[in-house]
Design a protein around this motif. Structure first.
Motif, short mmCIF file in Angstrom:
data_model
loop_
_atom_site.label_atom_id
_atom_site.label_comp_id
_atom_site.label_asym_id
_atom_site.label_seq_id
_atom_site.Cartn_x
_atom_site.Cartn_y
_atom_site.Cartn_z
N UNK A 90 0.84 -1.20 0.00
CA UNK A 90 0.00 0.00 0.00
C UNK A 90 0.87 1.25 0.00
N UNK A 91 1.91 1.27 0.85
CA UNK A 91 2.80 2.44 0.92
C UNK A 91 3.50 2.68 -0.41
N UNK A 92 3.99 1.62 -1.02
CA UNK A 92 4.72 1.76 -2.29
C UNK A 92 3.79 2.20 -3.42
N UNK A 93 2.53 1.79 -3.36
CA UNK A 93 1.58 2.15 -4.40
C UNK A 93 1.17 3.62 -4.28
N UNK A 94 0.86 4.05 -3.07
CA UNK A 94 0.40 5.43 -2.89
C UNK A 94 1.54 6.42 -2.99
N UNK A 95 2.71 6.06 -2.45
CA UNK A 95 3.86 6.95 -2.47
C UNK A 95 5.07 6.21 -3.05
#
Length: 200
Positions: free
Chosen positions: A83-88
């Motif tokens: 999730x972190x890598x996808x959003x940021x």
């Protein structure tokens, strides 16, 4: 353990696109939006090297990066990290165990922090010495008595117990504070925040 955190990630709503002030990134030590102290707790100089232990979906780390610092986040949950890598996608987020990362790292960090993260869920007799070896500045962490991820062991220590542990492992300037919930939370839970430094 990663499976438990994966389930928590799936149950937990993602951070809002913007906060009440219209900012796309912000720092939260508490479980309440737009409440409590911010990044100033870490007392960072420009372009500081900062490590988050238990970075979750990356919201706080994104703010660290937006403020011009060199942030690294570590989390054991593949769902959280994805999730972190996808959003940021610009964030440096690592899938792994906090202690293993610290023991393998060659970088010295100006600050290490944990918001309801690894410092709450990892044996301090193991984690604090590992942090101390990689730190050259501020350690700060928060936790709350709320019933969160109750399937995992937690170190719900009193402030004086944390102070003793930190002192034993070489930290100084140990401070603590209780951040009361906002009035809108009604009978909400407080957040406990501890700050210490590693002497140079």
């Amino acid at each position: 353990m990663p499976g438990t955190w994966d389930q928590y990630a799936q149950d937990c709503a993602p951070r809002r696109p913007v906060n009440a002030a219209g900012a796309s990134t912000w720092f939260n030590w508490t479980q309440y939006p737009d409440h409590g102290p911010g990044l100033e707790v870490l007392d960072l100089k420009p372009s500081a090297r900062v490590l988050e232990l238990g970075c979750g979906k990356g919201g706080n780390l994104a703010h660290v990066r937006a403020m011009g610092h060199n942030g690294v986040g570590v989390d054991v949950s593949p769902v959280q990290v994805d999730h972190a890598r996808t959003r940021w996608p610009h964030l440096n987020v690592i899938l792994g165990d906090a202690v293993a990362y610290l023991e393998g790292a060659k970088t010295q960090f100006d600050a290490v922090y944990s918001v309801f993260g690894a410092v709450w869920f990892v044996d301090p007799e193991v984690l604090l010495p590992a942090i101390h070896r990689r730190l050259r500045g501020t350690l700060a962490f928060s936790w709350s008595p709320m019933n969160m991820v109750s399937a995992l062991p937690r170190w719900d220590l009193e402030f004086d117990e944390w102070g003793d542990r930190l002192d034993e492992h070489g930290f100084v300037d140990i401070e603590h504070r209780e951040v009361t919930p906002p009035a809108s939370a009604g009978r909400g839970q407080p957040t406990f925040l501890v700050r210490a430094t590693r002497p140079n």
